[in-house]
Design a protein around this motif. Sequence first.
Motif, PDB file in Angstrom:
ATOM      1  N   LEU A  39       0.808  -1.218   0.000  1.00  0.00           N
ATOM      2  CA  LEU A  39       0.000   0.000   0.000  1.00  0.00           C
ATOM      3  C   LEU A  39       0.845   1.274   0.000  1.00  0.00           C
ATOM      4  O   LEU A  39       0.467   2.268  -0.628  1.00  0.00           O
ATOM      5  N   THR A  70      -6.818   6.856  -1.267  1.00  0.00           N
ATOM      6  CA  THR A  70      -7.739   6.685  -0.142  1.00  0.00           C
ATOM      7  C   THR A  70      -8.001   5.197   0.075  1.00  0.00           C
ATOM      8  O   THR A  70      -7.869   4.390  -0.859  1.00  0.00           O
ATOM      9  N   PRO A  71      -8.385   4.809   1.276  1.00  0.00           N
ATOM     10  CA  PRO A  71      -8.690   3.390   1.541  1.00  0.00           C
ATOM     11  C   PRO A  71      -9.796   2.838   0.647  1.00  0.00           C
ATOM     12  O   PRO A  71      -9.851   1.626   0.402  1.00  0.00           O
ATOM     13  N   GLU A  72     -10.670   3.729   0.150  1.00  0.00           N
ATOM     14  CA  GLU A  72     -11.765   3.276  -0.706  1.00  0.00           C
ATOM     15  C   GLU A  72     -11.263   2.730  -2.044  1.00  0.00           C
ATOM     16  O   GLU A  72     -11.993   2.018  -2.748  1.00  0.00           O
TER      17      GLU A  72
END
Length: 242
Positions: free
Chosen positions: A115, A130-132
Amino acid sequence: MNHQQEWLNSCVDEQVIELNVTTLEGMSPCEHLLYSDELPRRNDGRLSNHILQRYQHTELGGWWCSGIDVMSGEDDLWGCFKPKQPRLSYDRGKPIKYEHPPQTPTGIFALRVPLHLWATIAQQHGIHFTPEMIDNTQVDGGFWQWVIAHPSIPLCITEGAKKAGALLSAGYVAIALPGINNGYRTPKDEQGKRIGKSYLIPQLKKLTSGQREIYLTFDQDSKPNTIKAVNNAIRKLGYLLS
């Protein structure tokens, strides 16, 4: 030298190594390499003895690297194995440094990306990470599908898994071919005569669509024959990508 140190010496991020490279020994290398249905087998389905003998050296161990199948988003069955004690080629008597699954089409190394590198790559191209963006239904979190969906991000094509790992670690989106001529196929008959036009392998076709900028980053070499071969490969692959 263990495989982790070898890859670290090639400037590959530690998490990239952990996600993509595994130490194998015993029968495990053969299980990773000898899966093709085209390999000769005995009546009971067991691989023929001469195939098992050819790959007996892999039992001494080595490292295996494979990435993501960009066509499906799943773990790639295809990869490469670097044995601790390589066998010699029949024609030239030189050590075969890397073993690839025989009797199966070569693939690409689209390595799993941690990541923190994904975030770095996104930021470099003006995309807020973003985590999305993470797709937990994909084994790699969806990184390569994200790349495919963003043709504005350039792609580097190199030769060899470690070089792809080094480029990714430096913040470049990169995949690797096992050899400079493995980005395309040329139809041939049983006598080896060309019978059709060359075409990109499906993985490259999928990754390079949408007017994406492509950089061919093969090695430099001082040997005239190697320089000629690399230039020919760049010319051919570049033509098919254009």
